[in-house]
Design a protein around this motif. Structure first.
Motif, PDB file in Angstrom:
ATOM      1  N   ARG A  94     -24.601  21.521  -8.963  1.00 48.19           N
ATOM      2  CA  ARG A  94     -23.792  21.178  -7.807  1.00 48.19           C
ATOM      3  C   ARG A  94     -24.076  19.759  -7.355  1.00 48.19           C
ATOM      4  N   LEU A  95     -23.001  18.973  -7.259  1.00 47.54           N
ATOM      5  CA  LEU A  95     -23.077  17.628  -6.707  1.00 47.54           C
ATOM      6  C   LEU A  95     -22.591  17.697  -5.265  1.00 47.54           C
ATOM      7  N   PHE A  96     -23.314  17.086  -4.373  1.00 47.71           N
ATOM      8  CA  PHE A  96     -22.918  17.095  -2.976  1.00 47.71           C
ATOM      9  C   PHE A  96     -21.976  15.947  -2.644  1.00 47.71           C
ATOM     10  N   ASN A  97     -22.020  14.866  -3.418  1.00 52.37           N
ATOM     11  CA  ASN A  97     -21.128  13.715  -3.243  1.00 52.37           C
ATOM     12  C   ASN A  97     -20.558  13.306  -4.600  1.00 52.37           C
ATOM     13  N   PRO A  98     -19.592  14.074  -5.145  1.00 54.20           N
ATOM     14  CA  PRO A  98     -19.066  13.721  -6.463  1.00 54.20           C
ATOM     15  C   PRO A  98     -18.162  12.499  -6.377  1.00 54.20           C
ATOM     16  N   THR A  99     -18.049  11.791  -7.498  1.00 50.48           N
ATOM     17  CA  THR A  99     -17.125  10.668  -7.591  1.00 50.48           C
ATOM     18  C   THR A  99     -15.913  11.136  -8.393  1.00 50.48           C
ATOM     19  N   TYR A 100     -14.758  10.940  -7.833  1.00 47.76           N
ATOM     20  CA  TYR A 100     -13.528  11.375  -8.483  1.00 47.76           C
ATOM     21  C   TYR A 100     -12.947  10.221  -9.280  1.00 47.76           C
ATOM     22  N   GLY A 101     -12.404  10.523 -10.426  1.00 46.25           N
ATOM     23  CA  GLY A 101     -11.795   9.511 -11.263  1.00 46.25           C
ATOM     24  C   GLY A 101     -12.735   8.951 -12.303  1.00 46.25           C
ATOM     25  N   ASN A 102     -14.004   8.756 -11.971  1.00 44.15           N
ATOM     26  CA  ASN A 102     -14.980   8.233 -12.916  1.00 44.15           C
ATOM     27  C   ASN A 102     -16.047   9.298 -13.135  1.00 44.15           C
ATOM     28  N   THR A 103     -15.851  10.102 -14.159  1.00 47.79           N
ATOM     29  CA  THR A 103     -16.754  11.238 -14.377  1.00 47.79           C
ATOM     30  C   THR A 103     -18.109  10.826 -14.932  1.00 47.79           C
ATOM     31  N   SER A 104     -18.260   9.586 -15.399  1.00 48.69           N
ATOM     32  CA  SER A 104     -19.563   9.173 -15.918  1.00 48.69           C
ATOM     33  C   SER A 104     -20.585   9.034 -14.794  1.00 48.69           C
ATOM     34  N   ASP A 105     -20.128   8.883 -13.543  1.00 48.99           N
ATOM     35  CA  ASP A 105     -21.056   8.820 -12.417  1.00 48.99           C
ATOM     36  C   ASP A 105     -21.586  10.190 -12.028  1.00 48.99           C
ATOM     37  N   ASN A 106     -20.985  11.259 -12.556  1.00 45.28           N
ATOM     38  CA  ASN A 106     -21.414  12.604 -12.216  1.00 45.28           C
ATOM     39  C   ASN A 106     -22.549  13.091 -13.102  1.00 45.28           C
ATOM     40  N   SER A 107     -22.902  12.352 -14.132  1.00 46.03           N
ATOM     41  CA  SER A 107     -24.069  12.675 -14.959  1.00 46.03           C
ATOM     42  C   SER A 107     -25.134  11.615 -14.691  1.00 46.03           C
ATOM     43  N   TYR A 108     -26.246  11.728 -15.357  1.00 45.58           N
ATOM     44  CA  TYR A 108     -27.303  10.726 -15.211  1.00 45.58           C
ATOM     45  C   TYR A 108     -27.128   9.667 -16.297  1.00 45.58           C
ATOM     46  N   ARG A 109     -26.472   8.580 -15.960  1.00 42.04           N
ATOM     47  CA  ARG A 109     -26.287   7.439 -16.870  1.00 42.04           C
ATOM     48  C   ARG A 109     -26.547   6.179 -16.059  1.00 42.04           C
ATOM     49  N   PHE A 110     -27.748   5.653 -16.207  1.00 39.61           N
ATOM     50  CA  PHE A 110     -28.093   4.444 -15.461  1.00 39.61           C
ATOM     51  C   PHE A 110     -29.190   3.678 -16.190  1.00 39.61           C
ATOM     52  N   THR A 111     -29.303   2.410 -15.832  1.00 39.37           N
ATOM     53  CA  THR A 111     -30.370   1.545 -16.311  1.00 39.37           C
ATOM     54  C   THR A 111     -31.048   0.951 -15.100  1.00 39.37           C
ATOM     55  N   SER A 112     -32.343   1.140 -14.999  1.00 41.44           N
ATOM     56  CA  SER A 112     -33.114   0.625 -13.873  1.00 41.44           C
ATOM     57  C   SER A 112     -34.060  -0.456 -14.371  1.00 41.44           C
ATOM     58  N   LYS A 113     -34.056  -1.573 -13.686  1.00 45.86           N
ATOM     59  CA  LYS A 113     -34.982  -2.658 -13.999  1.00 45.86           C
ATOM     60  C   LYS A 113     -36.023  -2.845 -12.901  1.00 45.86           C
ATOM     61  N   ASP A 114     -35.840  -2.138 -11.790  1.00 47.37           N
ATOM     62  CA  ASP A 114     -36.762  -2.216 -10.657  1.00 47.37           C
ATOM     63  C   ASP A 114     -37.257  -0.807 -10.367  1.00 47.37           C
ATOM     64  N   PHE A 115     -38.426  -0.461 -10.906  1.00 43.41           N
ATOM     65  CA  PHE A 115     -38.978   0.880 -10.709  1.00 43.41           C
ATOM     66  C   PHE A 115     -40.499   0.807 -10.673  1.00 43.41           C
ATOM     67  N   THR A 116     -41.092   1.849 -10.110  1.00 47.92           N
ATOM     68  CA  THR A 116     -42.545   1.971 -10.109  1.00 47.92           C
ATOM     69  C   THR A 116     -42.928   3.164 -10.970  1.00 47.92           C
ATOM     70  N   VAL A 117     -44.088   3.063 -11.615  1.00 51.02           N
ATOM     71  CA  VAL A 117     -44.564   4.112 -12.506  1.00 51.02           C
ATOM     72  C   VAL A 117     -45.943   4.554 -12.052  1.00 51.02           C
ATOM     73  N   ASN A 118     -46.156   5.863 -12.019  1.00 52.56           N
ATOM     74  CA  ASN A 118     -47.458   6.428 -11.724  1.00 52.56           C
ATOM     75  C   ASN A 118     -47.850   7.288 -12.929  1.00 52.56           C
ATOM     76  N   LYS A 119     -48.877   6.859 -13.692  1.00 54.12           N
ATOM     77  CA  LYS A 119     -49.321   7.575 -14.891  1.00 54.12           C
ATOM     78  C   LYS A 119     -50.638   8.273 -14.620  1.00 54.12           C
ATOM     79  N   THR A 120     -50.720   9.550 -14.995  1.00 48.86           N
ATOM     80  CA  THR A 120     -51.974  10.293 -14.919  1.00 48.86           C
ATOM     81  C   THR A 120     -52.113  11.145 -16.182  1.00 48.86           C
ATOM     82  N   GLN A 121     -53.352  11.438 -16.530  1.00 46.78           N
ATOM     83  CA  GLN A 121     -53.632  12.313 -17.665  1.00 46.78           C
ATOM     84  C   GLN A 121     -54.654  13.351 -17.229  1.00 46.78           C
ATOM     85  N   ASN A 122     -54.384  14.625 -17.542  1.00 51.73           N
ATOM     86  CA  ASN A 122     -55.337  15.667 -17.155  1.00 51.73           C
ATOM     87  C   ASN A 122     -56.389  15.860 -18.249  1.00 51.73           C
ATOM     88  N   LYS A 123     -57.296  16.800 -18.030  1.00 53.03           N
ATOM     89  CA  LYS A 123     -58.415  17.016 -18.951  1.00 53.03           C
ATOM     90  C   LYS A 123     -57.969  17.510 -20.323  1.00 53.03           C
TER      91      LYS A 123
END
Length: 182
Positions: A94-123
């Motif tokens: 369920r999308l709460f704010n769907p975009t009509y006409g451009n269905t590619s915005d309703n899936s996860y299709r993006f490129t991010s160049k500004d992000f933060t990463v948190n890496k951890t490793q367990n035992k």
């Protein structure tokens, strides 16, 4: 004699299933090197929607199994590099704010160049990577759990839709070559 034949058949099946289960897995040193260099690709094999409307529709189809897992046949990936996060994943829910006409915005299709990463490793050697993209408006967090054998689990949390998760594996990022236009 029949007992020996049945024992041989059982061991043969066990050997066959063991060899099939070990295909497509990486060793732990390769997985650590991929995560350490932060240059890898997640390949989605299955989607796990959480919306029961989608699950009920899937179960109502002919020849459907009573499971909430969708097998994915396409080339759905998350490409991770040091300065970009490129996501191409389908969305079922369920999308709460769907975009009509451009269905590619309703899936996860993006490129991010500004992000933060948190890496951890367990035992036990499992890596957990939490990506928080700052330049994508509808994605709050991308969580990737990578196991020692290269199998991975991704969960997506968004501002405008219900959560979804994906199962798959990680591999080394392949160099994409663009086709020449005539």
């Amino acid at each position: 004699m029949k007992n020996y034949i049945s024992l041989l058949m059982i061991f043969g099946f066990l050997f066959l299933f063991q060899s099939c289960a070990s295909q497509g897995s990486l060793d732990s040193k390769t997985v650590d090197a991929l995560v350490g260099s932060q240059e890898f690709t997640f390949h989605a094999e299955r989607a796990n929607p959480t919306n029961y409307d989608v699950i009920n529709v899937m179960n109502s189809m002919p020849n459907a199994t009573a499971t909430r897992i969708l097998n994915l046949n396409g080339d759905y990936t998350i490409d991770v590099s040091k300065n970009t996060l490129e996501v191409v994943l389908p969305y079922f829910g369920r999308l709460f704010n769907p975009t009509y006409g451009n269905t590619s915005d309703n899936s996860y299709r993006f490129t991010s160049k500004d992000f933060t990463v948190n890496k951890t490793q367990n035992k036990k050697g499992k890596w957990t990577l939490k990506f928080k993209p700052n330049d994508v408006r509808n994605v709050d967090e991308v969580n990737i759990e990578i196991f020692k054998n290269g199998k991975a689990f991704v969960s997506m949390r968004s501002n405008d839709r219900q959560p979804i998760s994906y199962d798959g594996y990680v591999s080394k990022t392949e160099v994409k070559q663009e086709k020449e236009k005539p």
